[in-house]
Design a protein around this motif. Structure first.
Motif, PDB file in Angstrom:
ATOM      1  N   GLU A  48      -9.797 -20.176 -31.181  1.00 41.84           N
ATOM      2  CA  GLU A  48     -10.552 -21.125 -30.362  1.00 41.84           C
ATOM      3  C   GLU A  48     -10.974 -20.537 -29.025  1.00 41.84           C
ATOM      4  N   LYS A  49     -10.173 -19.617 -28.537  1.00 37.31           N
ATOM      5  CA  LYS A  49     -10.510 -18.971 -27.256  1.00 37.31           C
ATOM      6  C   LYS A  49     -11.890 -18.333 -27.289  1.00 37.31           C
ATOM      7  N   TYR A  50     -12.351 -17.978 -28.500  1.00 38.39           N
ATOM      8  CA  TYR A  50     -13.620 -17.264 -28.599  1.00 38.39           C
ATOM      9  C   TYR A  50     -14.792 -18.200 -28.860  1.00 38.39           C
ATOM     10  N   ASP A  51     -14.570 -19.496 -28.688  1.00 33.64           N
ATOM     11  CA  ASP A  51     -15.649 -20.456 -28.821  1.00 33.64           C
ATOM     12  C   ASP A  51     -16.500 -20.362 -27.551  1.00 33.64           C
ATOM     13  N   LEU A  52     -17.441 -19.437 -27.594  1.00 36.49           N
ATOM     14  CA  LEU A  52     -18.132 -19.016 -26.372  1.00 36.49           C
ATOM     15  C   LEU A  52     -19.199 -19.992 -25.927  1.00 36.49           C
ATOM     16  N   ASP A  53     -19.317 -20.180 -24.625  1.00 34.63           N
ATOM     17  CA  ASP A  53     -20.416 -20.999 -24.123  1.00 34.63           C
ATOM     18  C   ASP A  53     -21.611 -20.097 -23.758  1.00 34.63           C
ATOM     19  N   HIS A  54     -22.716 -20.745 -23.382  1.00 34.02           N
ATOM     20  CA  HIS A  54     -23.966 -20.010 -23.154  1.00 34.02           C
ATOM     21  C   HIS A  54     -23.789 -18.883 -22.124  1.00 34.02           C
ATOM     22  N   ALA A  55     -23.159 -19.233 -20.976  1.00 38.08           N
ATOM     23  CA  ALA A  55     -23.042 -18.235 -19.893  1.00 38.08           C
ATOM     24  C   ALA A  55     -22.209 -17.035 -20.349  1.00 38.08           C
ATOM     25  N   SER A  56     -21.152 -17.269 -21.107  1.00 43.66           N
ATOM     26  CA  SER A  56     -20.344 -16.112 -21.496  1.00 43.66           C
ATOM     27  C   SER A  56     -21.041 -15.282 -22.589  1.00 43.66           C
ATOM     28  N   ILE A  57     -21.850 -15.923 -23.425  1.00 46.56           N
ATOM     29  CA  ILE A  57     -22.614 -15.114 -24.401  1.00 46.56           C
ATOM     30  C   ILE A  57     -23.599 -14.204 -23.649  1.00 46.56           C
ATOM     31  N   VAL A  58     -24.303 -14.769 -22.659  1.00 46.94           N
ATOM     32  CA  VAL A  58     -25.241 -13.953 -21.875  1.00 46.94           C
ATOM     33  C   VAL A  58     -24.484 -12.811 -21.188  1.00 46.94           C
ATOM     34  N   ALA A  59     -23.324 -13.127 -20.623  1.00 46.12           N
ATOM     35  CA  ALA A  59     -22.545 -12.095 -19.924  1.00 46.12           C
ATOM     36  C   ALA A  59     -22.135 -10.971 -20.881  1.00 46.12           C
ATOM     37  N   TRP A  60     -21.725 -11.347 -22.087  1.00 51.79           N
ATOM     38  CA  TRP A  60     -21.363 -10.308 -23.074  1.00 51.79           C
ATOM     39  C   TRP A  60     -22.592  -9.476 -23.458  1.00 51.79           C
ATOM     40  N   LEU A  61     -23.741 -10.132 -23.609  1.00 55.26           N
ATOM     41  CA  LEU A  61     -24.952  -9.377 -23.982  1.00 55.26           C
ATOM     42  C   LEU A  61     -25.342  -8.381 -22.901  1.00 55.26           C
ATOM     43  N   ARG A  62     -25.002  -8.717 -21.650  1.00 46.56           N
ATOM     44  CA  ARG A  62     -25.331  -7.809 -20.537  1.00 46.56           C
ATOM     45  C   ARG A  62     -24.197  -6.826 -20.235  1.00 46.56           C
ATOM     46  N   GLU A  63     -23.088  -6.958 -20.918  1.00 43.55           N
ATOM     47  CA  GLU A  63     -21.918  -6.105 -20.632  1.00 43.55           C
ATOM     48  C   GLU A  63     -22.225  -4.639 -20.961  1.00 43.55           C
ATOM     49  N   GLU A  64     -21.859  -3.744 -20.058  1.00 42.05           N
ATOM     50  CA  GLU A  64     -22.098  -2.308 -20.294  1.00 42.05           C
ATOM     51  C   GLU A  64     -20.803  -1.498 -20.276  1.00 42.05           C
ATOM     52  N   ASP A  65     -19.722  -2.099 -19.798  1.00 47.57           N
ATOM     53  CA  ASP A  65     -18.464  -1.363 -19.648  1.00 47.57           C
ATOM     54  C   ASP A  65     -17.860  -1.052 -21.028  1.00 47.57           C
ATOM     55  N   PRO A  66     -17.715   0.249 -21.365  1.00 40.44           N
ATOM     56  CA  PRO A  66     -17.233   0.612 -22.701  1.00 40.44           C
ATOM     57  C   PRO A  66     -15.861   0.009 -23.044  1.00 40.44           C
ATOM     58  N   ALA A  67     -15.004  -0.130 -22.058  1.00 42.39           N
ATOM     59  CA  ALA A  67     -13.663  -0.671 -22.343  1.00 42.39           C
ATOM     60  C   ALA A  67     -13.753  -2.160 -22.709  1.00 42.39           C
ATOM     61  N   ARG A  68     -14.602  -2.884 -21.980  1.00 43.34           N
ATOM     62  CA  ARG A  68     -14.794  -4.313 -22.300  1.00 43.34           C
ATOM     63  C   ARG A  68     -15.465  -4.458 -23.670  1.00 43.34           C
ATOM     64  N   ALA A 103     -15.255  -2.407 -26.142  1.00 41.49           N
ATOM     65  CA  ALA A 103     -14.257  -2.088 -27.174  1.00 41.49           C
ATOM     66  C   ALA A 103     -13.422  -3.333 -27.482  1.00 41.49           C
ATOM     67  N   GLU A 104     -13.197  -4.132 -26.448  1.00 39.61           N
ATOM     68  CA  GLU A 104     -12.461  -5.387 -26.635  1.00 39.61           C
ATOM     69  C   GLU A 104     -13.278  -6.372 -27.501  1.00 39.61           C
ATOM     70  N   LEU A 105     -14.585  -6.422 -27.227  1.00 38.88           N
ATOM     71  CA  LEU A 105     -15.460  -7.299 -28.028  1.00 38.88           C
ATOM     72  C   LEU A 105     -15.465  -6.869 -29.499  1.00 38.88           C
TER      73      LEU A 105
END
Ligand code: SAH
Length: 359
Positions: free
Chosen positions: A7-27, A29-31
């Motif tokens: 359930e923790k991964y039930d993502l809202d709009h802002a966090s989906i956008v943030a993940w799409l813009r994520e560039e940090d390889p360590a983060r 790798a977590e995704l």
């Protein structure tokens, strides 16, 4: 994995956008790890194979992105005769694929009755699951094909932004305009398993739009979701840069391999039970490892090509498509080895969507 952690991964709009813009390889790798864990928990390690038969490259439409568009006069057109299609379906049976996918341009030379008889023959002679991907057709036609035995239908809505959609997918003169979302709902009520999807990095597609695409998948409760990078085709208005939608360049979602993996991984988190292919378009932009990385970042399906080699190059939705010179047998050997090389197994049976409530 427990329900609580899922359930923790039930993502809202802002966090989906943030993940799409994520560039940090360590983060990132977590995704990938989260998506892979959710894939394993919900659809398991089996990779189901869907044999793809590209039955016709005729098309009535003028989609701005696709090389099959009617306006592309340089493309030699073909429509496979019934017996050739049936022979491909028998190949699928021999190769132990559970499903055949019949795909084409939007070809009104394919009549409803002819298609129904092809479906009936495939069902009687092979018993395989039949998926159709023939573009936008009427409810009557869809009902007839369902009665003939078709199980599933793939129709990507391409983008959830209505203005961008209208630009890249103009209505067909003389036919009532109907949204692909409405057609997906009609397919669901006819008892089809419904599949959709989008291209990643269409010119004019923003990060926000791509996030909304993923939210739309979730809202539609789709059984199958195909996501591939947009690949520019020079014989199309989008490829020529003619149909431009002015947006800020910082908002443009890039049509990269990395962005495609992000979209696949987030889609797995948003739609844990869906069947998600590692697409040919992804394999085209990374021939060495695209398929495997897609499967390791959320996907659980592969679609080996069964189309006779003489037609392959003519089904040119985008240039330099992967695997156009390989025979069906070579595709099978290659893909089976790739799946096993990452420690996954080949799925048996039709590989329909399983709901948690079925378990
Ligand atoms: N005529 C059918 C099948 C189209 S081909 C239909 O319209 O549904 C299947 C998919 O290929 C399309 O839905 C689209 O998402 C994808 N495609 C078409 N042109 C492409 C391109 N230039 N780059 C990447 N994918 C493309």
């Amino acid at each position: 994995m427990t329900n609580e952690t899922l359930e923790k991964y039930d993502l809202d709009h802002a966090s989906i956008v943030a993940w799409l813009r994520e560039e940090d390889p360590a983060r990132l790798a977590e995704l990938w790890a989260r998506a892979d864990a959710v894939r394993k928990a919900h659809v398991g390690d089996a990779v189901h194979l869907r044999g793809l038969i590209e039955i016709s490259n005729h098309c009535a439409r003028e989609c701005g992105y696709c090389g099959l568009r009617a306006g592309n006069r340089d493309l030699e057109r073909y429509r496979m005769p019934e017996d050739e299609i049936i022979a491909c379906a028998h190949d699928a049976k021999t190769y132990q694929y559970g499903t055949v996918v019949l795909q084409s341009g939007e070809d009104y030379g394919i009549t409803a009755e002819w298609m129904a008889s092809v479906i009936r023959r495939i069902k009687t002679e092979t018993g395989l699951a039949v998926t159709l991907s023939l573009g936008e057709r009427t409810d009557e036609e869809l009902a007839l094909w369902r009665e003939a035995g078709a199980n599933r239908y793939l129709l990507r809505f391409e983008t959830s932004d209505p203005d961008l959609y209208r630009l890249i997918h103009p209505p067909l003169k003389g036919r009532p305009e109907r949204s692909r979302i409405e057609m997906l709902r009609a397919l669901q009520s006819l008892g089809y398993e419904a599949g959709s999807g989008v291209m990643v990095g269409i010119p004019g597609q923003t990060y926000e739009t791509l996030a909304r695409d993923i939210e739309t998948f979730r809202g539609l409760d789709l059984d199958m979701i195909g996501i591939g990078p947009y690949i520019s085709h020079p014989a199309t208005p989008l490829g020529e840069g003619a149909w431009r939608r002015p947006i800020d360049e910082h908002d443009q979602a890039p049509n990269t391999e990395l962005m495609t993996y992000k979209a696949v991984a987030l889609t797995r988190l948003a739609c844990p039970e869906a069947n998600i292919p590692s697409t040919t378009a992804l394999a085209t932009i990374n021939t060495a490892q695209g398929r495997e990385l897609g499967l390791m970042r959320g996907a659980n399906i592969v679609m080996p090509n069964l189309t006779p080699v003489k037609y392959r190059a003519l089904y040119e939705i985008y240039p330099a498509k992967a695997c156009i010179n390989e025979t069906s047998g070579e595709c099978r050997t290659c893909l089976t080895a790739r799946i096993r090389s990452i420690g996954r197994e080949i799925g048996q049976g039709p590989g329909e969507r399983k709901r948690r409530s079925d378990a």
